[in-house]
Enzyme design. Structure first.
Site, PDB file in Angstrom:
ATOM      1  N   ASP A  38      -4.233   8.454  -2.157  1.00 22.47           N
ATOM      2  CA  ASP A  38      -4.645   8.668  -0.772  1.00 22.47           C
ATOM      3  C   ASP A  38      -4.195  10.061  -0.324  1.00 22.47           C
ATOM      4  O   ASP A  38      -4.109  10.981  -1.154  1.00 22.47           O
ATOM      5  CB  ASP A  38      -4.034   7.571   0.120  1.00 22.47           C
ATOM      6  CG  ASP A  38      -4.933   7.205   1.286  1.00 22.47           C
ATOM      7  OD1 ASP A  38      -5.187   8.093   2.122  1.00 22.47           O
ATOM      8  OD2 ASP A  38      -5.376   6.043   1.371  1.00 22.47           O
ATOM      9  N   SER A  58     -11.030   1.236   4.469  1.00 25.88           N
ATOM     10  CA  SER A  58      -9.749   1.777   3.999  1.00 25.88           C
ATOM     11  C   SER A  58      -8.585   0.892   4.411  1.00 25.88           C
ATOM     12  O   SER A  58      -7.560   0.850   3.729  1.00 25.88           O
ATOM     13  CB  SER A  58      -9.520   3.181   4.575  1.00 25.88           C
ATOM     14  OG  SER A  58     -10.256   4.145   3.885  1.00 25.88           O
ATOM     15  N   HIS A  76      -3.523   8.964   7.025  1.00 25.94           N
ATOM     16  CA  HIS A  76      -4.300   7.894   6.382  1.00 25.94           C
ATOM     17  C   HIS A  76      -3.498   7.190   5.289  1.00 25.94           C
ATOM     18  O   HIS A  76      -3.431   5.956   5.233  1.00 25.94           O
ATOM     19  CB  HIS A  76      -5.583   8.499   5.816  1.00 25.94           C
ATOM     20  CG  HIS A  76      -6.609   7.504   5.387  1.00 25.94           C
ATOM     21  ND1 HIS A  76      -6.629   6.938   4.125  1.00 25.94           N
ATOM     22  CD2 HIS A  76      -7.669   6.979   6.042  1.00 25.94           C
ATOM     23  CE1 HIS A  76      -7.653   6.118   4.030  1.00 25.94           C
ATOM     24  NE2 HIS A  76      -8.311   6.117   5.173  1.00 25.94           N
TER      25      HIS A  76
END
Length: 655
Positions: free
Chosen positions: A64, A443, A133
Site C-alpha cells: 500500500d 480498499s 491509505h
C-alpha cells in the site's frame, strides 16, 4: 511502453512480461457487525477470536502507501519477540529509522521501481505513509486494540478501534505513492517477491489488480493467502478487472451504523440526513442556529457569483451531477454554514467525507423535494443543522452492496466468477497518522478479509489458500439476520446477485468451521493458463493461452458464460468437519437451465474424506440470453455449504 532487456521473459527468475501499468488504491463497528466481538464488560470475545488467540504471530503483509508507526493502532505493548521465521528487514529513510519498526510492525520496505519522479515530490523515500491509505488498511486488518476514549472521529463513532486479527504482526511494503495512490506494476511485483521471501502468511493488496497477476500466483504457490479489491467502478456490470482464480477478490458492503443528522426547517419540520458534521471546541453556537435556507437547481460558480449575502446560509443543491467541493468552497467563502446534497443512496457518504469548514449533509430525493417545496412556499425560509449522531442496531438495513463496488462478470474471463466475497467497506473508521478517519472503498473491504484469513490460518495452519477462500465463499450470507435478501445499491436498488458479492457477505465464524472445502492444488491452475510449474525459486511460467474452460477448476463456484449444449462439470469436496457425515444436495437452477447433481448424497467417513460429484447443466431453449443465477447447497443438520451457479445461454461462440 517497451521493456528493457532486464525484463526479458528469458531472464532467469522472470515469471512473465507485461507492459508496466499503474494501479490505484481503491478505498470501527464493522468487526462487531461481523460477529467478531472484542471482550468488554458487556460481552465476551467471540469464539473465533479466542480460538485463534486474536491471530497471534500470523504475519500480514500490506502492499500500500506505507504506514504511520506512531499511531496507537500499532502499539506493540504486550507483544512477544518477533517470530523467528521472519526474514524481512526494516528499511530506513529520511523520516523513518530502525526504531520505527517494532514487535508489531516487524518489517518495512519501500519501492521506487517504475514510479515517475513527480509522484515523489514532497514525499521522502521511506516506508512512512503520507497519504493515509496504507495506515487505514493496515489498522483495519491487524490494528492493536485502542480504547473507546481514544478512537473516534471528533466524537463520532466512538468505540474500541482494532483490526480483525489484533495480535497479528504487520509487514509493510510501500509500493504506492502520492495522495492519489499510484502503484506501478514493477513496484508492486517487487513487493510481492520480497514478501514471499520474508515469510508473510497473508498479503493484503488494497489496490485494483488488472486481470491476472502471475506474481500473486507465485505467492499462492508458497502458501500465502492473496487478498485483492474488486475496485470502485460500480455499480455498472463488467467493471471488475481482477480475475485471478487463486486470489480472493473482495466487494464492499455497508454496515449497520448510519450517522443521522437532523435538519430542522423553519416550520419545525425535521428531516434526517447523513453527515460527518461535528462541532469543534472552537465552533460558535451559531452552527446550530437557524439561518436562511434556499434550494438551488445547481451549485455552479455562476450561481454563486450572483448570490447575495450568504452569511449563515444553508443551501440545498438539487443537481446530483454537480461536484460537491466547489459548491462547498463557494458557500464557505461567502460565510455559509451548511450544504445539503441529494442522492438516491444517502448512506453513501463519500461526497461529504472530506468536507470541512461547513456542515455537508446527504439527503434522499423525497426529502429534498419536501425541503424545496417548503422553500418555494415560504418567503423567508429558515433551517438549521444539528451535529451528526451515531446510530447502530438491528433497525438499520444492512449489509447492502455499496454503490461504488465494481461488479462482474469479468470481460476477459467470465468463466471465473468475480468478486469472490463481500465485506464491510463503506464508512469504515480506522487510523490515519495520529488520529482516526472514515474512508470508503473496496480498499477498506479487502483488509477485513485479510484479517479474517489471518484468524483462519491460526485455526487451520495446514489449509491451502484455496481452502481458506472456499471456507469464506461457501459459508457466506445471502440474506440478513431477518432472512431478507441482501440488496445491492445502484442506479436502481435491486436484490444482490453473484456479480455483486460472489458467494455473499463474509461470515467469519461460519468460515472457521465450513464442513466441506473445495481445495485446489496450485498445479491445477495450469489448466486455466498455459503454465509451467517447476521447483526453481521462481516456479511459475505462464501466458494467457487458455488450455480449457476455467469452470473446470475446482473453484467454490461455477460460471458458464457460453451454455449452448449440455455440459457436465465436476467438483471435489473434502470433509473437514465431523468424520462421519452425510450431506444432501439442494439445487436452485438458474432460469432457463436444467441442473442435475450426481450423486445427490455424499457420505464421508474415516476412509472416505474426499468425494467428487458432477453437475450437469442443460439449456432449456436455443436462445442467446442474459446471465441467470442459481446455487448448489450441500447440507445436513449442522452445516450448509453453498456455491453460486452462473450461466448464460448462447447460440453461437460470437454473436
Amino acid at each position: 511502453m517497451t521493456c528493457s532487456p532486464l525484463f526479458s521473459k528469458e531472464f532467469p527468475g522472470v515469471i512473465s512480461v507485461e507492459p508496466s501499468k499503474t494501479y490505484r488504491t481503491t478505498t470501527t463497528r464493522s468487526w462487531d457487525f461481523l460477529g467478531l466481538n472484542y471482550p468488554s464488560s458487556h460481552t465476551p470475545a467471540s469464539e473465533l477470536l479466542q480460538a485463534s488467540n486474536y491471530g497471534e504471530d500470523i504475519i500480514i503483509g500490506v502492499v500500500d502507501t506505507g504506514i504511520w508507526p506512531e499511531s496507537r493502532s500499532f502499539s506493540d505493548q504486550g507483544y512477544g519477540p518477533v517470530p523467528s521465521r521472519w526474514k524481512g528487514k526494516c528499511q530506513v529513510g529520511p523520516d523513518w529509522g530502525s526504531n520505527n519498526c517494532s514487535r508489531k510492525i516487524i518489517g518495512a520496505r519501500f519501492y521506487t521501481a517504475g514510479v515517475p519522479k513527480e509522484y515523489f515530490e514532497g514525499e521522502p523515500l521511506s516506508p512512512r505513509d503520507h497519504a493515509g491509505h496504507g495506515t487505514h488498511t493496515a489498522s483495519t486488518a491487524a490494528g492493536s486494540a485502542v480504547g473507546q476514549e481514544a478512537a473516534s472521529f471528533h466524537g463520532i463513532a466512538a468505540g474500541v478501534a482494532r483490526g480483525g486479527a489484533p495480535h497479528a504482526r504487520i509487514a509493510v511494503y510501500k509500493s504506492c505513492w502520492s495522495k492519489e495512490g499510484h502503484c506501478p506494476t514493477p513496484a508492486v511485483l517487487a513487493a510481492i517477491d520480497d514478501a514471499i521471501h520474508d515469510g508473510v502468511d497473508v498479503l493484503s493488496l488494497s489496490l485494483e489488480m488488472s486481470e491476472n497477476s502471475y506474481g500473486t500466483l507465485h505467492a499462492v504457490l508458497k502458501g500465502i493467502v492473496m487478498v485483492h479489491t474488486a475496485g470502485n467502478a460500480g455499480p455498472h456490470m463488467q467493471t471488475i478487472r481482477d480475475t485471478s482464480p487463486w486470489a480472493i477478490t473482495v466487494a464492499a458492503t455497508n454496515i449497520d451504523r448510519p450517522f443521522d443528522t437532523v435538519i430542522t426547517l423553519g416550520n419545525k419540520q425535521q428531516i434526517v440526513g447523513q453527515s460527518l458534521y461535528y462541532q469543534g471546541k472552537k465552533s460558535s453556537s451559531s452552527r446550530s442556529s437557524f439561518g436562511d435556507f434556499g434550494c438551488l437547481r445547481s451549485c455552479t460558480a455562476e450561481v454563486f457569483d450572483g448570490a447575495q449575502d450568504l452569511k449563515g446560509a444553508i443551501l440545498l443543491c438539487n443537481d446530483q451531477r454537480e461536484a460537491l467541493f466547489p459548491a462547498a468552497q463557494y458557500l464557505m467563502d461567502g460565510g455559509g454554514t451548511g450544504l445539503i446534497i441529494v442522492s438516491s443512496t444517502p448512506d453513501d457518504m463519500r461526497p461529504v467525507t472530506d468536507c470541512e469548514g461547513i456542515a455537508c449533509v446527504v439527503v434522499n430525493i423525497d426529502d429534498a423535494e419536501r425541503m424545496c417545496q417548503y422553500s418555494e412556499d415560504t418567503s423567508s425560509a429558515q433551517a438549521k443543522i444539528e451535529p451528526a449522531g451515531t446510530v447502530t442496531g438491528k433497525e438499520i438495513l444492512a449489509p447492502k452492496v455499496a454503490i461504488f463496488s465494481s461488479r462482474g462478470p469479468s470481460v476477459t474471463y467470465p468463466a471465473i466468477l468475480k468478486p469472490d466475497i463481500a465485506a464491510p467497506g463503506a464508512n469504515i473508521l480506522a487510523a490515519k497518522q495520529d488520529g482516526y478517519v472514515f474512508k470508503s472503498g473496496t480498499s477498506m473491504a479487502a483488509p477485513h478479509v485479510a484479517g479474517i484469513a489471518a484468524l483462519l490460518k491460526v485455526l487451520h495452519p495446514y489449509w491451502s489458500p484455496a481452502a481458506i477462500k472456499s471456507a469464506m465463499v461457501t459459508t457466506a450470507h445471502v440474506t440478513d439476520e431477518r432472512g431478507m435478501p441482501i440488496m445491492a445499491e445502484g442506479i436502481s436498488r435491486k436484490i444482490a446477485d453473484p456479480f455483486d458479492y460472489g458467494g455473499g457477505t463474509i461470515n467469519p465464524c461460519g468460515a472457521a468451521h465450513p464442513g466441506l472445502i473445495y481445495d485446489i492444488d496450485p498445479s491445477d491452475y495450469s489448466k486455466f493458463f498455459k503454465c509451467t510449474i517447476s521447483n526453481k525459486r521462481t516456479p511459475v511460467d505462464c501466458n494467457t493461452t487458455t488450455m480449457q474452460p476455467a469452470y473446470y477448476l475446482n473453484l467454490p463456484s461455477i460460471s458458464v458464460p457460453d451454455l449452448r449444449h449440455p455440459i457436465t462439470v465436476s467438483r471435489t469436496v473434502t470433509n473437514v468437519g465431523e468424520v462421519n457425515s452425510v450431506y444432501h444436495a439442494a439445487v436452485q437452477s438458474p432460469a432457463g437451465v436444467k441442473m442435475e447433481v450426481v450423486p445427490p448424497v455424499l457420505v464421508f467417513d474415516a476412509t472416505n474424506k474426499v468425494q467428487t460429484y458432477q453437475v450437469k447443466l442443460s439449456p432449456m431453449w436455443k436462445l442467446h440470453g442474459y446471465y441467470t443465477f442459481g446455487s448448489l447447497t450441500w447440507h445436513n443438520d449442522q452445516k450448509t455449504v453453498r456455491i453460486p451457479i452462473v450461466t448464460r445461454l448462447t447460440i453461437e461462440e460470437f454473436y
